[in-house]
Design a protein around this motif. Structure first.
Motif, PDB file in Angstrom:
ATOM      1  N   VAL A   1      -4.904   4.868  -8.492  1.00  0.00           N
ATOM      2  CA  VAL A   1      -4.764   6.672  -9.505  1.00  0.00           C
ATOM      3  C   VAL A   1      -5.701   6.946  -8.370  1.00  0.00           C
ATOM      4  O   VAL A   1      -5.915   7.999  -9.163  1.00  0.00           O
ATOM      5  N   ALA A   2      -5.771   7.796  -7.373  1.00  0.00           N
ATOM      6  CA  ALA A   2      -6.567   8.706  -6.196  1.00  0.00           C
ATOM      7  C   ALA A   2      -5.596   9.180  -4.780  1.00  0.00           C
ATOM      8  O   ALA A   2      -5.910  10.314  -4.810  1.00  0.00           O
ATOM      9  N   GLY A   3      -4.180   9.144  -4.965  1.00  0.00           N
ATOM     10  CA  GLY A   3      -3.356   8.755  -3.317  1.00  0.00           C
ATOM     11  C   GLY A   3      -4.210   8.660  -2.488  1.00  0.00           C
ATOM     12  O   GLY A   3      -3.998   9.456  -1.526  1.00  0.00           O
ATOM     13  N   ARG A   4      -4.226   7.295  -2.127  1.00  0.00           N
ATOM     14  CA  ARG A   4      -5.521   7.320  -1.154  1.00  0.00           C
ATOM     15  C   ARG A   4      -4.341   7.031  -0.564  1.00  0.00           C
ATOM     16  O   ARG A   4      -3.107   6.293  -0.176  1.00  0.00           O
ATOM     17  N   SER A   5      -4.799   6.556   1.451  1.00  0.00           N
ATOM     18  CA  SER A   5      -4.208   6.132   2.381  1.00  0.00           C
ATOM     19  C   SER A   5      -3.443   4.504   2.400  1.00  0.00           C
ATOM     20  O   SER A   5      -4.443   3.721   1.402  1.00  0.00           O
ATOM     21  N   PHE A   6      -3.013   3.911   2.622  1.00  0.00           N
ATOM     22  CA  PHE A   6      -3.156   2.412   2.824  1.00  0.00           C
ATOM     23  C   PHE A   6      -5.055   2.257   3.237  1.00  0.00           C
ATOM     24  O   PHE A   6      -5.345   1.114   2.802  1.00  0.00           O
ATOM     25  N   GLY A   7      -5.329   3.016   4.835  1.00  0.00           N
ATOM     26  CA  GLY A   7      -7.186   2.409   5.350  1.00  0.00           C
ATOM     27  C   GLY A   7      -7.751   2.621   4.000  1.00  0.00           C
ATOM     28  O   GLY A   7      -8.395   1.763   3.586  1.00  0.00           O
ATOM     29  N   GLY A   8      -7.689   3.829   3.030  1.00  0.00           N
ATOM     30  CA  GLY A   8      -8.835   3.853   1.967  1.00  0.00           C
ATOM     31  C   GLY A   8      -8.342   2.932   0.808  1.00  0.00           C
ATOM     32  O   GLY A   8      -9.816   3.100   0.163  1.00  0.00           O
ATOM     33  N   GLN A   9      -7.462   2.641   0.613  1.00  0.00           N
ATOM     34  CA  GLN A   9      -7.232   1.918  -0.830  1.00  0.00           C
ATOM     35  C   GLN A   9      -7.604   0.420  -0.405  1.00  0.00           C
ATOM     36  O   GLN A   9      -8.766  -0.116  -1.018  1.00  0.00           O
ATOM     37  N   LEU A  10      -8.068   0.429   1.187  1.00  0.00           N
ATOM     38  CA  LEU A  10      -8.269  -1.349   1.772  1.00  0.00           C
ATOM     39  C   LEU A  10      -9.824  -1.132   1.489  1.00  0.00           C
ATOM     40  O   LEU A  10     -10.471  -2.153   0.645  1.00  0.00           O
ATOM     41  N   ASP A  11     -10.292   0.148   2.046  1.00  0.00           N
ATOM     42  CA  ASP A  11     -11.304   0.044   1.569  1.00  0.00           C
ATOM     43  C   ASP A  11     -12.240   0.126   0.349  1.00  0.00           C
ATOM     44  O   ASP A  11     -13.084  -0.661   0.462  1.00  0.00           O
ATOM     45  N   TYR A  12     -11.028   0.282  -0.209  1.00  0.00           N
ATOM     46  CA  TYR A  12     -11.773   0.760  -1.582  1.00  0.00           C
ATOM     47  C   TYR A  12     -11.914  -0.693  -2.607  1.00  0.00           C
ATOM     48  O   TYR A  12     -12.631  -0.724  -3.191  1.00  0.00           O
ATOM     49  N   ALA A  13     -11.088  -1.871  -2.030  1.00  0.00           N
ATOM     50  CA  ALA A  13     -10.423  -3.306  -2.427  1.00  0.00           C
ATOM     51  C   ALA A  13     -11.876  -3.914  -1.927  1.00  0.00           C
ATOM     52  O   ALA A  13     -12.556  -4.096  -2.573  1.00  0.00           O
ATOM     53  N   ASP A  14     -12.363  -3.122  -0.324  1.00  0.00           N
ATOM     54  CA  ASP A  14     -13.391  -4.304  -0.119  1.00  0.00           C
ATOM     55  C   ASP A  14     -14.404  -3.637  -1.154  1.00  0.00           C
ATOM     56  O   ASP A  14     -15.309  -4.624  -1.147  1.00  0.00           O
ATOM     57  N   SER A  15     -14.458  -2.382  -1.360  1.00  0.00           N
ATOM     58  CA  SER A  15     -15.553  -1.915  -2.365  1.00  0.00           C
ATOM     59  C   SER A  15     -16.157  -2.719  -3.043  1.00  0.00           C
ATOM     60  O   SER A  15     -17.165  -2.728  -3.760  1.00  0.00           O
ATOM     61  N   ILE A  16     -15.225  -2.827  -4.423  1.00  0.00           N
ATOM     62  CA  ILE A  16     -15.307  -3.141  -5.486  1.00  0.00           C
ATOM     63  C   ILE A  16     -15.364  -5.108  -5.515  1.00  0.00           C
ATOM     64  O   ILE A  16     -14.882  -5.681  -6.253  1.00  0.00           O
ATOM     65  N   ASN A  17     -14.839  -5.611  -4.081  1.00  0.00           N
ATOM     66  CA  ASN A  17     -14.962  -6.816  -4.148  1.00  0.00           C
ATOM     67  C   ASN A  17     -13.472  -7.725  -3.831  1.00  0.00           C
ATOM     68  O   ASN A  17     -13.838  -8.749  -4.822  1.00  0.00           O
ATOM     69  N   ALA A  18     -12.386  -6.757  -3.572  1.00  0.00           N
ATOM     70  CA  ALA A  18     -11.303  -7.616  -4.696  1.00  0.00           C
ATOM     71  C   ALA A  18     -11.327  -8.917  -3.474  1.00  0.00           C
ATOM     72  O   ALA A  18     -11.150  -9.371  -2.587  1.00  0.00           O
ATOM     73  N   GLU A  19     -10.943 -10.072  -4.597  1.00  0.00           N
ATOM     74  CA  GLU A  19     -10.783 -11.756  -3.608  1.00  0.00           C
ATOM     75  C   GLU A  19      -9.063 -10.773  -3.480  1.00  0.00           C
ATOM     76  O   GLU A  19      -8.736 -11.684  -2.297  1.00  0.00           O
ATOM     77  N   THR A  20      -8.220 -10.772  -3.732  1.00  0.00           N
ATOM     78  CA  THR A  20      -6.511 -10.667  -3.095  1.00  0.00           C
ATOM     79  C   THR A  20      -6.069  -9.285  -3.462  1.00  0.00           C
ATOM     80  O   THR A  20      -6.510  -8.944  -4.658  1.00  0.00           O
ATOM     81  N   VAL A  21      -5.913  -8.886  -2.127  1.00  0.00           N
ATOM     82  CA  VAL A  21      -4.907  -7.794  -1.737  1.00  0.00           C
ATOM     83  C   VAL A  21      -3.591  -7.915  -2.107  1.00  0.00           C
ATOM     84  O   VAL A  21      -3.192  -8.598  -1.392  1.00  0.00           O
ATOM     85  N   VAL A  22      -2.643  -7.694  -2.714  1.00  0.00           N
ATOM     86  CA  VAL A  22      -1.332  -7.584  -3.005  1.00  0.00           C
ATOM     87  C   VAL A  22      -0.875  -5.844  -2.670  1.00  0.00           C
ATOM     88  O   VAL A  22      -0.666  -5.073  -3.287  1.00  0.00           O
ATOM     89  N   ILE A  23       0.248  -6.648  -1.456  1.00  0.00           N
ATOM     90  CA  ILE A  23       0.360  -4.667  -0.387  1.00  0.00           C
ATOM     91  C   ILE A  23       1.822  -5.092  -0.923  1.00  0.00           C
ATOM     92  O   ILE A  23       2.684  -5.372  -0.534  1.00  0.00           O
TER      93      ILE A  23
END
Lengths: 433, 433
Positions: free
Chosen positions: B369-391
């Motif tokens: 919801v913040a217009g992030r880059s691929f890397g920015g989104q992956l970092d964020y997903a990591d920071s919220i302990n996402a179990e699975t990322v769907v690209i």
């Protein structure tokens, strides 16, 4: 005998159950979108509200001086508190920050239907994104929550507006306009006569002709937004583009059908910027806004933080019940009990074992704690709407049985005690008949 | 930048998650026993506390005069409020009345470890029964809750005492004793020296010899209770019988193992009658009482109601975490996220559909919801302990695929978009590898 304070409420179990179900549904929607719960204090320094809203706000607060000489106030809203919390940890919090919480707030106001001195809100906010997806996600959370509660698009609408459209239009007039004052006038327009409304706009700096023209412009529907751009130029255009981007995101997020452009929706609070919206009962029977929200991009900075755009919504649990009741989907205000385990004679040990086994499966199970007779226990089981009564009687037990009674039909059957609950997760009369 | 008030706390999402899990576990135990939630005001008339505890209580309250000239206080405890509520509807409420609620309370005290000016408690009360089963059920609720939290009988004990044993023993001395004052002295005995304790008992009317003898009597274990009866006669006998009846009921209710007779446990509040108890850390590492409860049979009547016996317990969410942390069972203070749906390029519509389908299964799902880059989104997903990322990438989508990435192992696999989530309730990398 002591009296409850005026404007405050006691919630007894039946009403509380319905309220809890509503709160749970709303919080569950926020959780599924990854909003995280925060816990916040009931008291803050009064200056936080005075700085933001002026000295006159104190008359609406439960404000006082504490034993340590601090001027404090019972929090009238959550936004300043979460803004303070964001500022306090702005370096370590990964953005976007998505928070929710449900709790009471307090304002010294005259109580009326749907308005109390103590009132509960669920606040849902995103900090750190100015993108249209953030506005749309907040609308999606409340849209999902309302449909989860049993409402449909026939029942409610989100009237969506944009503060920058209003302020840019005001700026296009050849007049010295107090923008905040004019926007407050728009917010009041539904509650006063047209003449009074135009007086308020005049007080804010517009001539009466300009007030009429402005009022006319605000009647524009979504299809007429281009005409506003023609009138107001590029500032209006930028705001209209943002509004359209938000609406496009609500389309992808599945809640576009609930949104109607309504520029006469302004929101009363000064700190809003960008998109603002209010939820209304489509039938008009609930005559006031059910709840609202919007962008407040400047607040965090004004609290001493780094520039941090923000958007949020705060459904209130005083007005939301009015909408749900009007639509006939307010949860039943009745207790629910899975089992009552009734003891006759000296059978407490066996009854307690059965109750523990049923509770271990997650069921709500009551048993006698008041030394009641058979009839007294059965009446009590009825009063708590027990679905099944398990009668553990001394004589039955001598033959190794208990009696399972369906409280709806009155049917009952004897069951060997080792089979109840035995391997059953949810043993009912029908399992044994 | 504004400061939080001293003694008040902000709970950010990680800590809040652990607190919420603890509160849910406690409330769930109460619900399974058929306790019903009530909602109660944050403000009451100050006189309610002054009448009950004397004028000096005001110094410990957040008390003030409201805009309407009423003397009001932020509630320092729940018991007077629920007593008021019981009195207000005593005719229509079917007894026993079993209520619970979790909420903050406020006292103007010096903050210290496990003590704050704003503190949260879960109150669990039964009104309308003087039977030992009621006392035992309250102990069973907290016993079940603590074991549900991961504690065992090695970790904690309920020190159980009886106010009538203390007062009857005091009455057996040839002295003019202020019973309440003497019981307050017992309550303080663990916190002061023996000499100071005996001074306090002397102040309450005992001679120093009597104080020593009384202290000695209170050291009695469960096996020595008959000696107390010999000393004190039939009043002590009735109280001992009641205490034994309660312990026998805790046996049937499955929590006897947690209970130890400890007559030096007195509880500070004057309104207790009958059985009282406190929960302690068995290791002594948490040096103070974790929480407590007991009978208060006279309070409802003193509030103007019909005589209504009552018993309750109020685990506090300031000290309970100390015990759970000491025992190593405090819930992890980490965010949990099932899925992050990552967008690359113009794929918001497809990503939003996937997110909505996953949310419909109850999963926690975030998306950009913040217009992030691929890397920015992956970092964020990591920071919220996402179990699975769907690209969900533009190029992948052209070939009809999305990428499913296990964030724990880093493994990823391409999956046809129509199969994700497809018929899967909880699709993971391992379903497609």
């Amino acid at each position: 005998m002591y009296e409850r304070l005026k404007g405050f409420r006691d919630f007894y179990p039946g009403e509380m159950r319905a309220r809890r179900e509503t709160i749970d549904t709303l919080e569950s929607a926020a959780q599924r979108y990854g909003f995280r719960e925060v816990g916040t204090p009931a008291l803050e320094r009064t200056e936080m509200y005075v700085d933001k809203s002026g000295e006159e706000i104190v008359d609406e607060l439960y404000a006082f001086t504490d034993q340590g000489g601090r001027d404090v106030a019972m929090t009238p809203e959550l936004t300043p508190t979460v803004a303070r919390m964001v500022v306090a940890k702005q370096q370590e919090l990964s953005k976007p920050i998505k928070w929710y919480s449900t709790r009471p707030f307090w304002r010294y106001e005259e109580p009326q239907s749907g308005r109390f001195r103590e009132f509960y809100q669920t606040n849902v906010d995103i900090f750190g994104s100015s993108e249209p997806e953030a506005d749309a996600e907040v609308l999606a959370v409340v849209g999902d929550a309302l449909t989860d509660m049993g409402l449909s698009g026939e029942d409610f609408e989100f009237r969506v507006s944009h503060r920058d459209i209003l302020s840019s239009l005001l700026g296009s007039f050849d007049a010295d306009v107090d923008t905040k004052q004019a926007i407050r006038a728009v917010d009041k327009s539904q509650k006063v006569s047209e003449a009074e409304y135009h007086d308020l706009l005049h007080d804010a700096g517009l001539s009466y002709d300009q007030a009429a023209q402005f009022d006319d412009l605000l009647q524009s529907s979504e299809d007429d937004l281009d005409e506003l751009v023609e009138f107001g130029g590029e500032d209006v255009e930028a705001a209209v583009t943002n509004l359209r981007d938000v609406l496009a995101a609500t389309e992808d997020f599945g809640v576009r059908e609930f949104c109607t452009v309504s520029l006469t929706t302004a929101r009363g609070l000064d700190y809003y910027t960008g998109v603002v919206f209010e939820c209304f009962d489509s039938t008009g029977e609930v005559g006031r806004s059910v709840f609202g929200g919007g962008r407040y991009d400047d607040l965090i900075e004004s609290f001493g933080g780094q520039p941090t755009p923000a958007v949020g919504v705060a459904p209130g649990h005083s007005t939301l019940p009015l909408l749900l009741q009007r639509a006939g989907v307010w949860p039943e205000e009745e207790l629910r009990t899975d089992y009552y385990v009734l003891t006759v004679g000296d059978t407490r040990d066996v009854a307690a074992d059965i109750a523990r086994e049923l509770r271990a499966e997650g069921h709500t199970v009551e048993s006698d704690v008041a030394g009641r007779s058979f009839g007294g226990q059965l009446d009590y089981a009825d009063s708590i709407n027990a679905e099944t009564v398990v009668i553990v009687g001394e004589r039955d037990l001598e033959e190794g049985n208990v009696t399972v009674k369906d409280m709806d039909t009155g049917d009952q059957v004897q069951v060997p005690v080792e089979e109840f609950p035995g391997a059953h997760d949810e043993p009912r009369y029908t399992d044994f008949e």
